[in-house]
Design a protein around this motif. Sequence first.
Motif, mmCIF file in Angstrom:
data_model
loop_
_atom_site.group_PDB
_atom_site.id
_atom_site.type_symbol
_atom_site.label_atom_id
_atom_site.label_comp_id
_atom_site.label_asym_id
_atom_site.label_seq_id
_atom_site.Cartn_x
_atom_site.Cartn_y
_atom_site.Cartn_z
ATOM 1 N N LYS A 146 0.802 -1.223 0.000
ATOM 2 C CA LYS A 146 0.000 0.000 0.000
ATOM 3 C C LYS A 146 0.842 1.283 0.000
ATOM 4 O O LYS A 146 0.286 2.380 0.060
ATOM 5 C CB LYS A 146 -0.974 0.026 1.192
ATOM 6 C CG LYS A 146 -1.866 -1.198 1.307
ATOM 7 C CD LYS A 146 -2.712 -1.395 0.072
ATOM 8 C CE LYS A 146 -3.597 -2.636 0.192
ATOM 9 N NZ LYS A 146 -4.394 -2.886 -1.053
ATOM 10 N N ILE A 149 0.051 3.824 -2.771
ATOM 11 C CA ILE A 149 -1.038 4.772 -2.542
ATOM 12 C C ILE A 149 -0.502 6.049 -1.918
ATOM 13 O O ILE A 149 -0.873 7.165 -2.315
ATOM 14 C CB ILE A 149 -2.114 4.139 -1.650
ATOM 15 C CG1 ILE A 149 -2.738 2.923 -2.351
ATOM 16 C CG2 ILE A 149 -3.194 5.162 -1.289
ATOM 17 C CD1 ILE A 149 -3.687 2.136 -1.476
ATOM 18 N N GLU A 174 -4.279 0.298 -7.789
ATOM 19 C CA GLU A 174 -4.020 1.174 -6.648
ATOM 20 C C GLU A 174 -3.902 2.627 -7.089
ATOM 21 O O GLU A 174 -4.454 3.537 -6.454
ATOM 22 C CB GLU A 174 -2.733 0.742 -5.934
ATOM 23 C CG GLU A 174 -2.870 -0.517 -5.103
ATOM 24 C CD GLU A 174 -1.646 -0.797 -4.263
ATOM 25 O OE1 GLU A 174 -1.782 -1.446 -3.212
ATOM 26 O OE2 GLU A 174 -0.545 -0.352 -4.652
ATOM 27 N N CYS A 178 -6.664 5.797 -6.414
ATOM 28 C CA CYS A 178 -6.184 7.007 -5.758
ATOM 29 C C CYS A 178 -6.472 8.246 -6.603
ATOM 30 O O CYS A 178 -7.040 9.231 -6.129
ATOM 31 C CB CYS A 178 -4.688 6.885 -5.481
ATOM 32 S SG CYS A 178 -3.996 8.292 -4.609
ATOM 33 N N SER A 254 -14.401 0.451 -5.204
ATOM 34 C CA SER A 254 -13.215 0.334 -6.054
ATOM 35 C C SER A 254 -13.575 0.641 -7.498
ATOM 36 O O SER A 254 -14.699 0.389 -7.946
ATOM 37 C CB SER A 254 -12.616 -1.072 -5.973
ATOM 38 O OG SER A 254 -11.462 -1.186 -6.787
ATOM 39 N N GLU A 446 -7.194 -7.977 -7.253
ATOM 40 C CA GLU A 446 -7.141 -7.550 -5.854
ATOM 41 C C GLU A 446 -8.480 -7.868 -5.194
ATOM 42 O O GLU A 446 -9.545 -7.692 -5.814
ATOM 43 C CB GLU A 446 -6.862 -6.047 -5.763
ATOM 44 C CG GLU A 446 -5.538 -5.635 -6.381
ATOM 45 C CD GLU A 446 -4.347 -6.231 -5.677
ATOM 46 O OE1 GLU A 446 -4.286 -6.146 -4.434
ATOM 47 O OE2 GLU A 446 -3.459 -6.783 -6.367
#
Length: 470
Positions: A146, A149, A174, A178, A254, A446
């Motif tokens: 992570k 991010i 990711e 973001c 997401s 993911e």
Amino acid sequence: MVLKVDVKLVVLEADEVIIRKVKDKPVSIKICDLIGCQTCEEPSSSLSSLFMTPPNIVIRYISRGQHYKWTAETVEVIGSKENCEALKNEINNKLGQEKERPKKLAVFINPIGGSQTSMSVYSKVVTPLFKAANITCDVMVSERPKHMIDLVSGFDTASVDGLVVVGGDGTLLEILNCLLTRVQKEAGLDYDQPSCKLKPLEVPIGIIPTGTGNGAATGLYGNNDVVTAVLHIIRGQTNYNNAQAVYSGRKLVSFSGGVCVAYGLFSDIIYHTDRNRWLKRARYVVVPINILLFKRQRQFTAKVTVFPKEQNTDSSDEDTDATGREESAATEGKEAEFSSNLIGVASFGVDFLSVATDSKLDFVKATQSSRKNGGFCLFINKRTSRTQFLTHFFQLMTLTRSAFEKDFLSTHSVRGYKVKVLSHDESPQANSQEAEINKLVDVDGELIEIVDEEYEVWNHMRIIKFYTCF
């Protein structure tokens, strides 16, 4: 291929470079296909110059091969230093007028993705090509899960011409989550509402495919070749792709970069693969085979509500919202299915059903089609024999038409859909592994947790700006 020519044989035209008398046939290189032109370093010893004439300048250019594969070719130019320097300056001035070309990029590297070769690939393959194209880079490397991010969240995208992701679909996801979320917040949009017209990204993104899964790169470039991806980025041409957004518990949970959103069998495979990291790379083969051949496939009953793709959807229509439908027609064409004995529900960002033929699927053409028609594909898998499913599973590798023509497979071209899991064939104990798996959806490789085993997926058209010439 390396050509060695005299500077007098190189002619710079308005939109191309012509190299004459190479095997009696001129070679024409479009300006947009030039990578760059540099002065060669002096030979390290005088001995080497006794046997060959060292080039004064080197011209690098893009050559297109089969299966969308691009290569970087070289022309070595000899002659007087004055003439070669003048030619170099003229070529680079021409390239400087190409407004689409990036001059500065931010590079985000996932060093542990895939075969853990991202750093090596970047230094040995990517960096030399960017240097040849006179592109400077700010490089950031993730150091922990992570961390990517954090790196993206704190980066000012306005300070560069574009972003480059060195990794796979998970790393891209990711970064997209973001950036897209940040853009909607800055615009003051209620992005938790599926009907909200989302603001597109202004900064373009390029992908250097070094991950375990590289589906997004395949759709953009036609293959997973690193050099091909770099050359698309250097050329600088961009296109907007659609994105799917996953909602659960009345919130956006997401985005998807257009690869896959799946519940059931496919999320089970991702879950168990992730928990067998001790197998290293072998887990990506061992775990799926074990699940498909030996483990009992969990079954469930679900209400699946399908919103079919609208006919003659044109992504250039500004009166149509981001999900590819008129606001007033958001619920038209709804089809509800109560399905039992399901083993999986999966959707893919490309509408395979509209472009499938008897030949292997052309991912570039499929991506181009999906940009325009406003749809993506939904598969609902019902229980069948292991033999039938394995045959179907391997046919999906080529995505020919026959892969979708199965009695146990319900296929739909959609603009959105909803899934509500009603029951499982075996009720898991609270806090058990099975109970945990039932709450997870696979998004581009993911695992994302959903609320009350209920979620919905909607298409948002042309909101991700990618470096791609296709």
